[in-house]
Design an enzyme around this catalytic site. Structure first.
Site, PDB file in Angstrom:
ATOM      1  N   GLN A   1      -1.088   0.817  -0.564  1.00  0.00           N
ATOM      2  CA  GLN A   1      -0.371   0.777  -1.838  1.00  0.00           C
ATOM      3  C   GLN A   1       1.061   1.304  -1.802  1.00  0.00           C
ATOM      4  O   GLN A   1       1.963   0.697  -2.389  1.00  0.00           O
ATOM      5  CB  GLN A   1      -1.162   1.575  -2.903  1.00  0.00           C
ATOM      6  CG  GLN A   1      -0.537   1.499  -4.267  1.00  0.00           C
ATOM      7  CD  GLN A   1      -1.256   2.266  -5.356  1.00  0.00           C
ATOM      8  OE1 GLN A   1      -0.659   2.651  -6.334  1.00  0.00           O
ATOM      9  NE2 GLN A   1      -2.551   2.497  -5.234  1.00  0.00           N
TER      10      GLN A   1
ATOM     11  N   ASP B   1       0.864   7.325  -4.338  1.00  0.00           N
ATOM     12  CA  ASP B   1       1.158   6.024  -3.725  1.00  0.00           C
ATOM     13  C   ASP B   1       2.338   5.284  -4.364  1.00  0.00           C
ATOM     14  O   ASP B   1       3.427   5.225  -3.812  1.00  0.00           O
ATOM     15  CB  ASP B   1      -0.081   5.126  -3.806  1.00  0.00           C
ATOM     16  CG  ASP B   1      -1.129   5.495  -2.762  1.00  0.00           C
ATOM     17  OD1 ASP B   1      -0.790   6.225  -1.817  1.00  0.00           O
ATOM     18  OD2 ASP B   1      -2.273   5.049  -2.886  1.00  0.00           O
TER      19      ASP B   1
ATOM     20  N   GLU C   1      -3.687   8.585  -1.576  1.00  0.00           N
ATOM     21  CA  GLU C   1      -3.246   8.931  -2.936  1.00  0.00           C
ATOM     22  C   GLU C   1      -3.649  10.328  -3.434  1.00  0.00           C
ATOM     23  O   GLU C   1      -2.804  11.172  -3.714  1.00  0.00           O
ATOM     24  CB  GLU C   1      -3.811   7.862  -3.894  1.00  0.00           C
ATOM     25  CG  GLU C   1      -3.728   8.185  -5.353  1.00  0.00           C
ATOM     26  CD  GLU C   1      -2.316   8.201  -5.882  1.00  0.00           C
ATOM     27  OE1 GLU C   1      -1.589   7.225  -5.650  1.00  0.00           O
ATOM     28  OE2 GLU C   1      -1.925   9.181  -6.537  1.00  0.00           O
TER      29      GLU C   1
ATOM     30  N   GLY D   1       6.740  19.734 -21.846  1.00  0.00           N
ATOM     31  CA  GLY D   1       8.189  19.815 -21.841  1.00  0.00           C
ATOM     32  C   GLY D   1       8.753  21.040 -22.528  1.00  0.00           C
ATOM     33  O   GLY D   1       9.815  21.522 -22.187  1.00  0.00           O
ATOM     34  N   GLY D   2       8.068  21.563 -23.532  1.00  0.00           N
ATOM     35  CA  GLY D   2       8.617  22.678 -24.298  1.00  0.00           C
ATOM     36  C   GLY D   2       8.258  22.555 -25.768  1.00  0.00           C
ATOM     37  O   GLY D   2       8.275  23.540 -26.506  1.00  0.00           O
TER      38      GLY D   2
HETATM   39  N1  COA Z   1      -0.032  -5.754  14.961  1.00  0.00           N
HETATM   40  C1  COA Z   1      -0.488  -4.824  15.815  1.00  0.00           C
HETATM   41  N2  COA Z   1      -0.914  -3.623  15.421  1.00  0.00           N
HETATM   42  C2  COA Z   1      -0.876  -3.355  14.114  1.00  0.00           C
HETATM   43  C3  COA Z   1      -0.418  -4.276  13.159  1.00  0.00           C
HETATM   44  C4  COA Z   1       0.032  -5.540  13.632  1.00  0.00           C
HETATM   45  N3  COA Z   1       0.463  -6.481  12.822  1.00  0.00           N
HETATM   46  N4  COA Z   1      -0.510  -3.732  11.931  1.00  0.00           N
HETATM   47  C5  COA Z   1      -1.020  -2.498  12.093  1.00  0.00           C
HETATM   48  N5  COA Z   1      -1.233  -2.268  13.406  1.00  0.00           N
HETATM   49  C6  COA Z   1      -1.764  -1.065  14.022  1.00  0.00           C
HETATM   50  C7  COA Z   1      -0.804   0.083  13.970  1.00  0.00           C
HETATM   51  O1  COA Z   1       0.162  -0.034  14.982  1.00  0.00           O
HETATM   52  C8  COA Z   1      -1.739   1.245  14.136  1.00  0.00           C
HETATM   53  O2  COA Z   1      -2.088   1.359  15.505  1.00  0.00           O
HETATM   54  P1  COA Z   1      -2.072   2.759  16.337  1.00  0.00           P
HETATM   55  O3  COA Z   1      -2.993   3.674  15.629  1.00  0.00           O
HETATM   56  O4  COA Z   1      -2.577   2.342  17.692  1.00  0.00           O
HETATM   57  O5  COA Z   1      -0.723   3.263  16.369  1.00  0.00           O
HETATM   58  C9  COA Z   1      -2.971   0.767  13.387  1.00  0.00           C
HETATM   59  O6  COA Z   1      -2.888  -0.640  13.301  1.00  0.00           O
HETATM   60  C10 COA Z   1      -3.147   1.205  11.934  1.00  0.00           C
HETATM   61  O7  COA Z   1      -2.463   2.243  11.632  1.00  0.00           O
HETATM   62  P2  COA Z   1      -2.796   3.400  10.594  1.00  0.00           P
HETATM   63  O8  COA Z   1      -1.573   3.526   9.768  1.00  0.00           O
HETATM   64  O9  COA Z   1      -3.227   4.593  11.383  1.00  0.00           O
HETATM   65  O10 COA Z   1      -4.016   2.889   9.683  1.00  0.00           O
HETATM   66  P3  COA Z   1      -5.232   3.738   9.068  1.00  0.00           P
HETATM   67  O11 COA Z   1      -6.011   2.759   8.261  1.00  0.00           O
HETATM   68  O12 COA Z   1      -5.988   4.490  10.079  1.00  0.00           O
HETATM   69  O13 COA Z   1      -4.544   4.817   8.103  1.00  0.00           O
HETATM   70  C11 COA Z   1      -3.244   5.553   6.204  1.00  0.00           C
HETATM   71  C12 COA Z   1      -4.144   4.469   6.791  1.00  0.00           C
HETATM   72  C13 COA Z   1      -2.706   5.023   4.883  1.00  0.00           C
HETATM   73  C14 COA Z   1      -4.038   6.824   5.964  1.00  0.00           C
HETATM   74  C15 COA Z   1      -2.055   5.827   7.169  1.00  0.00           C
HETATM   75  O14 COA Z   1      -1.433   4.624   7.466  1.00  0.00           O
HETATM   76  C16 COA Z   1      -1.036   6.807   6.628  1.00  0.00           C
HETATM   77  O15 COA Z   1      -1.247   8.017   6.582  1.00  0.00           O
HETATM   78  N6  COA Z   1       0.127   6.271   6.232  1.00  0.00           N
HETATM   79  C17 COA Z   1       1.237   7.067   5.768  1.00  0.00           C
HETATM   80  C18 COA Z   1       0.999   7.583   4.404  1.00  0.00           C
HETATM   81  C19 COA Z   1       0.667   6.507   3.400  1.00  0.00           C
HETATM   82  O16 COA Z   1       1.415   5.591   3.203  1.00  0.00           O
HETATM   83  N7  COA Z   1      -0.480   6.690   2.743  1.00  0.00           N
HETATM   84  C20 COA Z   1      -0.818   5.956   1.548  1.00  0.00           C
HETATM   85  C21 COA Z   1      -1.200   4.600   1.723  1.00  0.00           C
HETATM   86  S1  COA Z   1      -1.410   3.886   0.120  1.00  0.00           S
END
Ligand code: COA
Length: 421
Positions: free
Chosen positions: A17, A170, A141, A250-251
């Protein structure tokens, strides 16, 4: 009519998101947003909480309008090459992978900036800021609402911390990122250089609970928080900004008052929020028929009313027994009193004003077999008409985008066979 961001190309490597909310807004503003998705599965939310078997979920469709979808495995040699080409032609890259994922993929900020495209703006959302003790943690989130101070200050003093229905972690982070991107684009006009723009979900959330940090300081300096119900109810304040229930933050003191449906149990959302705005005291007294309170020193100042707020709110509530929230809002507005209805999701979904202003829009999605409802741009322009277009199917624009990059049909077949698309 032109669009504010017409001609701007965005490489969208976002998921879930926070990132998609940002890139969708850039798409609303007219940027060409190319969403890169893993072949076969795509953004994980395509399959989250599906309402139609096998079709894109509303989670996905509502955060990915105004984009094109390119399936690309960026960890294959072919995928890597295509991503490099896209980056070389783009203005902005947005990502919200876990910390370090872009580096592991071979696309660090340093490489992008120094080798591929020095004009590119690379924008990221992470749970915590770079350099923070928790910088490597993954965050969703509600975790951000907790880390950013929203949960500790939401809810009632005798209940647990609460998360908000609003996506303060998010979508709010995505909106902050969007502001950062627009500022960086403006700076690029002057310097010709791109830069890295980063938003931490914790920081974006904290930015919205600024008032609660204000209260923390007032508490430490004075030991009092007069607009909170604690004094009147005899509840100790403690050392941190407490949860104030529905108190006005707010107050100006305020509270949630029951209207007819909540009184008789027929409508759980039949409430108004009523504010005791200090400079409206005269009109409030007139409206509620308490003329004797206008000049009564026991009531006519904010300080005097401090220990009688609930008595006043109870009295106002007793006048609303036969009014619904909309009637009560008109009743208060006739005397210029800030007061408004608690709108339910159902009411918002069908609100004629919101529909007319395209804040709530219906979008046709043939693959889902009809229209879905979404939220359009909350920002209105006098010289740009913001149209919401449906979210793309997985890989719907893969061939089209690759041809724009100069690949032939034969090239595309070869790359597809290599399982990079
Ligand atoms: N081609 C190849 N690899 C891809 C890809 C593509 N098109 N798209 C995604 N990937 C890979 C990434 O490189 C990553 O690989 P790695 O772990 O080997 O580096 C993997 O897919 C997914 O990454 P990740 O972000 O760790 O996914 P997750 O599902 O485990 O975690 C979150 C999800 C949201 C918790 C995490 O992405 C995060 O903390 N993000 C930052 C904060 C954030 O935005 N959170 C809110 C989201 S609403």
């Amino acid at each position: 009519m032109t669009k504010p961001l017409a001609g701007i190309k965005v490489v969208d490597m976002t998921h879930v998101q926070a990132g998609p909310a940002c890139t969708q807004m850039l798409g609303f503003f007219g940027a060409d947003v190319i969403k890169i998705e893993m072949p076969g599965s795509g953004d994980v939310t395509r399959a989250w909480l599906r309402d139609i078997d096998g079709k894109d979920s509303l989670y996905f469709t509502m955060f990915n309008g105004n984009k094109r979808s390119l399936t690309l495995n960026t960890k294959t040699p072919e995928g890597r090459e295509i991503l490099e080409k896209l980056i070389k032609e783009a203005d902005v890259l947005v990502e919200n992978f876990a910390p370090g994922a872009m580096n592991r993929m071979g696309f660090s900020w340093e490489r992008i900036h120094n080798e591929l495209n020095p004009r590119l703006i690379m924008a990221s959302v992470k749970g915590y800021a770079e350099g923070h003790a928790n910088e490597n943690y993954k965050v969703f989130e509600n975790v951000a609402q907790c880390s950013g101070g929203a949960a500790a200050t939401t809810g009632f003093w005798d209940g647990p911390p609460l998360v908000s229905g609003a996506a303060l972690g998010d979508s709010n982070s995505g909106m902050h990122l969007c502001i950062g991107i627009l500022a960086a684009m403006q700076q690029r006009h002057n310097t010709g250089k791109g830069q890295k723009v980063a938003v931490a979900m914790q920081d974006a959330c904290l930015n919205l609970v600024r008032i609660k940090l204000r209260d923390q300081q007032r508490l430490e300096l004075t030991g009092r928080l007069d607009e909170y119900p604690h004094g009147e109810l005899g509840i100790p304040l403690g050392e941190s900004t407490p949860r104030g229930g529905n108190a006005g933050g707010g107050g100006q003191p305020g509270w949630m008052l029951k209207c007819k449906g909540a009184h008789n149990g027929t409508d759980p959302d039949d409430y108004v929020y009523f504010t005791l705005q200090a400079n409206a005291w005269h009109k409030i007294c007139e409206r509620i028929g308490k003329m004797e309170w206008i000049d009564d020193p026991e009531y006519n100042t904010f300080e005097a009313r401090r220990d009688k707020q609930f008595k006043i709110f109870e009295y106002v509530e007793s006048l609303l027994v036969d009014m619904d929230k909309h009637q009560a809002t008109v009743w208060a507005a006739e005397f210029d009193i800030p007061c408004g209805p608690v709108n339910s999701m159902k009411e918002l979904a069908y609100d004629p004003s919101l529909r007319k202003l395209k804040t709530i829009v219906e979008v046709d999605h043939p693959d889902r077999g009809g229209k879905y409802l979404t939220i359009g741009s909350p920002i209105k322009f006098s010289d740009a008409d913001i149209e919401v277009t449906r979210s793309p199917l997985l890989g719907e624009h893969t061939d089209e985008i690759l041809k724009e990059l100069g690949y032939s049909d034969a090239d595309i077949n070869r790359i597809r066979e290599a399982k990079a698309l």
